[in-house]
Design a protein around this motif. Structure first.
Motif, PDB file in Angstrom:
ATOM      1  N   TYR A 147       4.390   6.770   2.085  1.00 48.82           N
ATOM      2  CA  TYR A 147       2.943   6.682   2.255  1.00 48.82           C
ATOM      3  C   TYR A 147       2.526   5.309   2.793  1.00 48.82           C
ATOM      4  O   TYR A 147       1.694   5.200   3.690  1.00 48.82           O
ATOM      5  CB  TYR A 147       2.261   6.960   0.925  1.00 48.82           C
ATOM      6  CG  TYR A 147       0.767   6.739   0.921  1.00 48.82           C
ATOM      7  CD1 TYR A 147      -0.093   7.689   1.463  1.00 48.82           C
ATOM      8  CD2 TYR A 147       0.212   5.583   0.371  1.00 48.82           C
ATOM      9  CE1 TYR A 147      -1.469   7.489   1.460  1.00 48.82           C
ATOM     10  CE2 TYR A 147      -1.158   5.379   0.364  1.00 48.82           C
ATOM     11  CZ  TYR A 147      -1.988   6.338   0.908  1.00 48.82           C
ATOM     12  OH  TYR A 147      -3.348   6.136   0.913  1.00 48.82           O
ATOM     13  N   GLN A 148       3.145   4.246   2.229  1.00 44.29           N
ATOM     14  CA  GLN A 148       2.774   2.909   2.680  1.00 44.29           C
ATOM     15  C   GLN A 148       3.145   2.683   4.131  1.00 44.29           C
ATOM     16  O   GLN A 148       2.426   2.022   4.885  1.00 44.29           O
ATOM     17  CB  GLN A 148       3.437   1.849   1.794  1.00 44.29           C
ATOM     18  CG  GLN A 148       2.947   0.434   2.078  1.00 44.29           C
ATOM     19  CD  GLN A 148       1.436   0.293   1.900  1.00 44.29           C
ATOM     20  OE1 GLN A 148       0.878   0.692   0.882  1.00 44.29           O
ATOM     21  NE2 GLN A 148       0.767  -0.259   2.914  1.00 44.29           N
ATOM     22  N   ALA A 149       4.278   3.259   4.575  1.00 47.32           N
ATOM     23  CA  ALA A 149       4.677   3.126   5.976  1.00 47.32           C
ATOM     24  C   ALA A 149       3.678   3.826   6.886  1.00 47.32           C
ATOM     25  O   ALA A 149       3.342   3.334   7.968  1.00 47.32           O
ATOM     26  CB  ALA A 149       6.082   3.701   6.175  1.00 47.32           C
ATOM     27  N   VAL A 150       3.195   4.974   6.445  1.00 47.84           N
ATOM     28  CA  VAL A 150       2.185   5.686   7.235  1.00 47.84           C
ATOM     29  C   VAL A 150       0.907   4.852   7.309  1.00 47.84           C
ATOM     30  O   VAL A 150       0.285   4.724   8.374  1.00 47.84           O
ATOM     31  CB  VAL A 150       1.911   7.072   6.630  1.00 47.84           C
ATOM     32  CG1 VAL A 150       0.708   7.726   7.314  1.00 47.84           C
ATOM     33  CG2 VAL A 150       3.134   7.961   6.769  1.00 47.84           C
ATOM     34  N   GLN A 151       0.505   4.258   6.192  1.00 49.71           N
ATOM     35  CA  GLN A 151      -0.674   3.410   6.192  1.00 49.71           C
ATOM     36  C   GLN A 151      -0.518   2.244   7.157  1.00 49.71           C
ATOM     37  O   GLN A 151      -1.440   1.892   7.896  1.00 49.71           O
ATOM     38  CB  GLN A 151      -0.927   2.867   4.777  1.00 49.71           C
ATOM     39  CG  GLN A 151      -1.298   3.938   3.768  1.00 49.71           C
ATOM     40  CD  GLN A 151      -2.683   4.483   4.043  1.00 49.71           C
ATOM     41  OE1 GLN A 151      -2.846   5.419   4.815  1.00 49.71           O
ATOM     42  NE2 GLN A 151      -3.680   3.888   3.431  1.00 49.71           N
ATOM     43  N   ASN A 152       0.660   1.633   7.139  1.00 51.26           N
ATOM     44  CA  ASN A 152       0.898   0.470   7.992  1.00 51.26           C
ATOM     45  C   ASN A 152       0.843   0.813   9.472  1.00 51.26           C
ATOM     46  O   ASN A 152       0.612  -0.066  10.307  1.00 51.26           O
ATOM     47  CB  ASN A 152       2.253  -0.157   7.656  1.00 51.26           C
ATOM     48  CG  ASN A 152       2.287  -0.753   6.265  1.00 51.26           C
ATOM     49  OD1 ASN A 152       1.248  -1.044   5.672  1.00 51.26           O
ATOM     50  ND2 ASN A 152       3.492  -0.932   5.718  1.00 51.26           N
ATOM     51  N   SER A 153       1.085   2.075   9.802  1.00 56.80           N
ATOM     52  CA  SER A 153       1.102   2.501  11.209  1.00 56.80           C
ATOM     53  C   SER A 153      -0.202   3.153  11.643  1.00 56.80           C
ATOM     54  O   SER A 153      -0.284   3.694  12.746  1.00 56.80           O
ATOM     55  CB  SER A 153       2.257   3.490  11.433  1.00 56.80           C
ATOM     56  OG  SER A 153       3.494   2.888  11.133  1.00 56.80           O
ATOM     57  N   ASN A 154      -1.209   3.142  10.756  1.00 56.52           N
ATOM     58  CA  ASN A 154      -2.462   3.819  11.075  1.00 56.52           C
ATOM     59  C   ASN A 154      -3.666   2.961  10.696  1.00 56.52           C
ATOM     60  O   ASN A 154      -4.598   3.427  10.031  1.00 56.52           O
ATOM     61  CB  ASN A 154      -2.531   5.171  10.361  1.00 56.52           C
ATOM     62  CG  ASN A 154      -1.606   6.198  10.965  1.00 56.52           C
ATOM     63  OD1 ASN A 154      -1.949   6.894  11.917  1.00 56.52           O
ATOM     64  ND2 ASN A 154      -0.402   6.301  10.414  1.00 56.52           N
TER      65      ASN A 154
END
Length: 835
Positions: A147-154
Motif C-alpha cells: 500500500y505504501q509503495a502505491v501511495q508513493n507512486s501516486n
C-alpha cells in the motif's frame, strides 16, 4: 460510448473519443480515501496547531449583501467574487468534478457535452486549502505492505491553493475565495487540449471571463463560467480572433461507502471503469474492470430472494425538460419506460420511470442541474443528434446521474433514415413531413436507445447479425422482435422487406439481448466478493454462448458481423434487397417529396440520402474481405477467438461488388430528379461513389489480413491474387469483349490505377496508442510485405490486357482512354523502379 447519430469533424471526433474514454474505460479506481496525500488526519493536526489565529470574523469576509446559496458547498457571491464554505466533514472526502461545455460557438461542438471528469479532494494545511486531483488508476489494501509503495507512486497533484479567510458562522467549516479557480486558465477546467490546438488558442482573457451563475444543492455545487480566449483560428467569427465558451462545472459528493462493484466480461457489453490492483493474490499487478450501473436495492429483500418482482428502494427516474414540445413528451416517456420489461428480468418492477417536472407549488427546489434529478434535456438546435451520457463513481462504477441530450433536429435525421430505408414498402414514409404518430414512434425508439446508454449499455453492433434475412421479411417476426435482438445496435429501420411481404413494423425494440444483459448486470446477487459473483455470472454467459442472439459485438470492428447500420445475417443478400428498394424509391422521389410552394431542397436532401444509403450497403459487403470474426471466449469455452471470414463468403462479397458497385449504378442517374437540384455533378458523383468502394476494397490493412490468412491457413483461402484477378475481370471487362468504355467506366478504371499507384508508395501509420483499443488496427509495413509485388504483377498483367484491348476496340474514345492507361501504368512502374 456516447450515442452519435451524425458525423462529426476532427475536433468533434477527438471530443467524442475523449468523452468515450471518460465515460468508458479510463476513470478508474485507486487508493483509499484516507490517502496520505490529503487525509482528514493531516488537516486536523494542522488546524489544532494554528487554530483561529489570523482569521477574520465571518461578517467581515462575507457581507450581508452577498447572494448566499446553501448546499454541499454553501456559496456566497458579491462584487464579482465567489466564496465557499467548506465544512470540516468534507475535508479529505472525494468529490467528482464533471465539466461540460454548456454553450459553444458555431463550429465548435455540441453544447452540453463533457470536456473532463476528475476526482478531487480538499486538503487543509494551516490557513491554506489545497484542491488535489485524486488518482484512481492504482490501488492496494491499506493493511498490505505494498500500500505504501502505491501511495508513493501516486502523489496527488494540486491544481489550486486558497487562503482561508474565516471560519463559518457556527465554526464547523472554513471560508475561502475560489473565484480564480473558475476564471483563471486552469487546463482541466477549460478548453480541452485538442480544441486549444485546433483553434490555435493563445491565452485566456481575464477581462472577458466571468462567473455567470452558481447553484448549490444537497449533493452537488454547480458553477457556470464564461471563458473568452484569444485564438488565431476560432471556429466562427474569425475576424474577432476570439473564442468564447460557457462551461458548467458540477462538484458532486461521492458516496461515503462505494457500491459493491461487478466485474466486467468482454462477452457482455457494459461501459466500464478500470484499475490496477497491487494487492491481488496473482503474482503480478492485476488489471480489474467494473461495469457501470445504477444501484438498485429491493424494497423487500425477502420477497426478492423468493423470486418475486419487487420495487427498488430508489427507482431510476427521468424528468422531461419543460422546454420539450408537448406532443413529443409522451413518446419520450415511453422510450424511458420501455426498459421496464428488461428490469423485470432482473427481478424489479417499476424500476425505471419517466415524469414531468413537479410544479413549483409541489417542489420549488426542482432544478435540472441538481444531481438528484436525471433529465432529458431538449435543445433548440439544428444539430441532428441525441446522446446519452452518465456520471458514475470511478471507485465502483455506480451511476449517479444522467442527463440525456436531445437536439430538436434529430427528427430531420430520423425522417431521412425512415424514408430511404422503408418508403419502398411503407406508405407512411412517403412524405416530406411525417404524421405526429409516425414521428412519435421514431422519437420513442431513439429515446429508448439513449436511455440504454445511461443504464451502462454501449452499442452492440453485432446484434443484428443474429437475424436471418428471411425473418426480416416476415410480418409476424417483425411484429414480435423488431430488427435486432438489441436496441443498442445501429439496426435502424427495416430496409430488407420487399413489396408484397406485408411487413408493417419497421423499427427496433427492446430485445432479448437487452433484457438478458440487464438481468446479467442488475440482478441482486447473494452477498459475496465480486470474484465469487463473477463465477455465477459466467454460468449465465455459458448457457447462451452458442445462441447468436446473445452475441455482443463492439463498434469499429473488423468483424463483418459487427457493423453499424446493417441488418441480417447475410450482408450480400440484405444489401441486394436494400438496393432493390432504393431503385424503387428514386423514380418516385419527386412525387413523394412534393410540397406546393416549396423549392427542391427536400428533394436534394433525400436524393443525397439515397446515394449515401447505397454507400452503406457497399460498405457492409466490403467488410467481409479480409474480415475476421472475433468471439470473446474464456478457457472453459472451445474454439478460437479470431477466425478469418470464409473464402466462400469473401468470394461472394466480391461477386456482389462487381454487380452492384463496379457495374455502373445508372439507376442513380435519374435525370428528372437531377435537373431539379443541380446543373451538373452526376458523373462526378458516380465516380466518387464507385472509387470510394474500390479504395476500401484495396485498403493496405485489409490486404495485410488476407496475406496473413494465406500464410497461416492450410485450407483454401481467398487471397490477394484472387482479389486482383476478380477485380480485373470485372472493372476491365471491356478489354476482352472489345466493347466501348463509357465515361463512367473510364473514371472507375482510372481510379483503379490511382489506387494501385498509391499502394506502391503508401505506408500505414499506427493510430495513437490511447485510441487503439477503440479502433481495430492491423499493423503492416507495406514496403516489406507482399502487397507491392502483387500490385506490380497486377500492373504488368493489366498492361498486357490493355494492349490486347487496344487491338480489339474501334471506338476512338476508348482507344484514347486505353493509351492513357498504358502511359499511367508505365509511369507508376518507372517511378517504382527509380525509387
Amino acid at each position: 460510448m456516447l450515442s452519435t447519430f451524425s458525423s462529426r469533424g476532427p475536433l468533434l471526433l477527438a471530443t467524442v473519443l475523449l468523452t468515450g474514454l471518460l465515460v468508458g474505460c479510463v476513470s478508474t479506481q485507486s487508493t483509499s480515501s484516507s490517502s496520505s496525500n490529503g487525509p482528514a488526519q493531516a488537516q486536523s493536526a494542522d488546524a489544532g496547531e494554528n487554530g483561529e489565529n489570523g482569521l477574520k470574523p465571518f461578517g467581515e469576509v462575507v457581507p450581508d449583501s452577498a447572494r448566499t446559496d446553501p448546499g454541499l458547498l454553501t456559496t456566497h457571491r458579491f462584487d464579482g467574487t465567489l466564496y465557499v464554505e467548506l465544512p470540516d466533514s468534507l475535508i479529505g472526502r472525494e468529490l467528482l468534478m464533471v465539466s461540460r461545455a454548456a454553450q459553444t460557438p458555431d463550429g465548435f461542438g455540441y453544447g452540453g457535452e463533457k470536456t473532463n471528469t476528475q476526482v478531487l479532494r480538499w486538503q487543509r494545511r494551516g490557513e491554506q486549502l489545497y484542491l488535489r486531483v485524486v488518482s484512481h488508476e492504482d490501488m492496494a489494501e491499506e493493511n498490505d505492505p505494498v500500500y505504501q509503495a502505491v501511495q508513493n507512486s501516486n502523489l496527488e497533484p494540486i491544481i489550486q491553493s486558497f487562503s482561508i479567510e474565516a471560519l463559518n458562522e457556527d465554526s464547523t467549516g472554513v471560508v475561502a475565495e475560489v473565484t480564480d479557480l473558475f476564471t483563471s486558465d486552469v487546463p482541466s477546467l477549460g478548453l480541452p487540449s485538442g480544441a486549444r490546438e485546433e483553434f490555435q488558442v493563445r491565452r485566456l482573457d481575464g477581462d472577458r471571463t466571468y462567473i455567470k451563475g452558481v447553484e448549490s444543492f444537497p449533493q452537488n455545487t454547480d458553477v457556470e463560467t464564461v471563458l473568452t480566449y484569444q485564438a488565431e483560428n476560432p471556429p466562427s467569427s474569425a475576424s474577432t480572433k476570439t473564442l468564447t465558451v460557457e462551461m458548467n462545472h458540477s462538484m458532486v459528493l461521492l458516496p461515503e461507502e462505494p457500491m459493491q462493484p461487478r466485474l466486467c466480461d468482454d462477452r457482455v457489453g457494459y461501459f466500464s471503469v478500470e484499475r490496477t490492483n497491487y494487492s491481488s493474490d496473482e503474482q503480478r499487478a492485476t488489471e480489474e474492470c467494473f461495469i457501470t450501473r445504477w444501484q438498485l436495492e429491493p424494497k423487500d429483500p425477502e420477497a426478492y430472494a423468493r423470486g418475486e418482482l419487487v420495487e427498488p428502494k430508489e427507482p431510476i427516474v427521468y424528468y422531461i425538460d419543460p422546454a420539450t414540445p408537448e406532443k413529443w413528451r409522451p413518446y419520450l416517456k415511453q422510450g424511458v419506460e420501455d426498459w421496464q420489461s428488461a428490469f423485470r428480468e432482473a427481478g424489479f418492477k417499476n424500476a425505471i420511470l419517466a415524469k414531468d417536472p413537479p410544479p413549483a407549488e409541489e417542489d420549488s427546489t426542482f432544478d435540472p442541474d441538481d444531481i438528484r434529478y436525471s433529465t432529458i434535456r431538449y435543445f433548440a438546435s439544428e444539430v441532428q443528434n441525441a446522446y446519452g451520457p452518465h456520471v458514475h463513481d470511478p471507485r465502483s462504477g455506480q451511476i449517479l446521474e444522467s442527463d440525456i441530450g436531445w437536439y430538436h433536429n434529430v427528427m430531420n435525421l430520423l425522417r431521412n433514415w425512415y424514408f430511404v430505408q422503408t418508403a419502398a414498402v411503407n406508405p407512411e414514409a412517403r412524405r416530406p413531413v411525417f404524421s405526429t404518430e409516425v414521428m412519435g414512434e421514431l422519437v420513442r425508439f431513439v429515446a429508448a436507445h439513449e436511455v440504454g446508454h445511461t443504464l451502462g449499455l454501449p452499442h452492440n453492433m453485432g446484434s443484428s447479425n443474429a437475424v436471418p434475412v428471411d425473418s426480416l421479411r416476415s410480418p409476424a417476426y417483425m411484429e414480435d422482435h423488431g430488427t435486432a435482438p438489441s436496441i443498442m445496435d445501429y439496426a435502424r429501420f427495416n430496409y430488407v422487406a420487399q413489396p408484397g411481404d406485408g411487413v408493417d413494423n419497421f423499427l427496433p425494440k427492446i430485445g432479448i439481448y437487452d433484457k438478458w444483459s440487464v438481468r446479467w448486470g442488475y440482478t441482486k446477487r447473494p452477498t459475496g466478493s465480486p470474484e465469487a459473483q463473477a463465477r455465477m455470472l459466467d454460468d449465465m454467459i455459458l448457457e447462451r454462448a452458442d445462441d447468436p442472439r446473445y452475441f455482443f459485438g463492439e463498434s469499429g470492428s473488423i468483424d463483418p458481423r459487427s457493423q453499424s447500420e446493417d441488418l441480417g445475417r447475410n450482408a450480400m443478400e440484405a444489401s441486394r434487397l436494400g438496393v432493390a428498394n432504393l431503385k424503387r424509391i428514386l423514380p418516385n422521389l419527386i412525387e413523394w417529396t412534393s410540397e406546393d410552394g416549396q423549392d427542391y431542397a427536400t428533394l436534394e436532401e433525400l436524393y443525397g440520402a439515397v446515394v449515401n444509403q447505397w454507400r452503406r450497403y457497399m460498405g457492409h459487403v466490403s467488410q467481409h474481405l479480409g474480415g475476421v470474426h472475433e468471439t470473446p471466449k474464456t478457457y472453459n469455452q472451445d474454439g478460437p477467438v479470431y477466425e478469418p471470414v470464409s473464402a466462400a463468403d469473401q468470394e461472394r462479397a466480391v461477386d456482389f461488388l462487381l454487380d452492384h458497385a463496379f457495374q455502373t449504378p445508372t439507376w442513380m442517374v435519374e435525370a428528372d430528379v437531377l435537373r431539379r437540384i443541380e446543373h451538373a455533378g452526376a458523373l462526378e458523383r458516380v465516380r466518387e461513389a464507385q472509387v470510394g468502394v474500390l479504395e476500401s476494397v484495396l485498403d493496405p490493412e485489409r490486404m495485410a489480413r488476407m496475406l496473413e490468412t494465406e500464410a497461416m491457413s492450410e485450407d483454401d483461402v481467398y487471397g490477394v491474387g484472387d482479389l486482383f484477378g476478380d477485380l480485373r475481370g470485372g472493372v476491365w471487362a471491356e478489354l476482352e469483349s472489345g466493347s466501348a468504355v463509357d465515361p463512367y467506366r473510364r473514371s472507375l478504371q482510372r481510379g483503379y490505377l490511382e489506387q494501385l499507384g498509391h499502394l506502391m508508395t503508401a505506408e500505414v501509420e499506427a493510430p495513437p496508442p490511447e485510441y487503439r483499443q477503440y479502433i481495430d488496427y492491423t499493423p503492416v509495413n507495406v514496403s516489406q510485405s507482399d502487397i507491392r509485388p502483387y500490385v506490380r504483377a497486377e500492373l504488368e498483367a493489366l498492361r498486357e490486357d490493355v494492349q490486347q484491348g487496344l487491338r480489339r476496340t474501334s471506338d476512338d474514345r476508348t482507344r484514347m482512354h486505353l493509351q492513357d492507361v498504358l502511359a499511367r501504368i508505365d509511369k507508376t512502374l518507372d517511378n517504382d523502379a527509380e525509387a
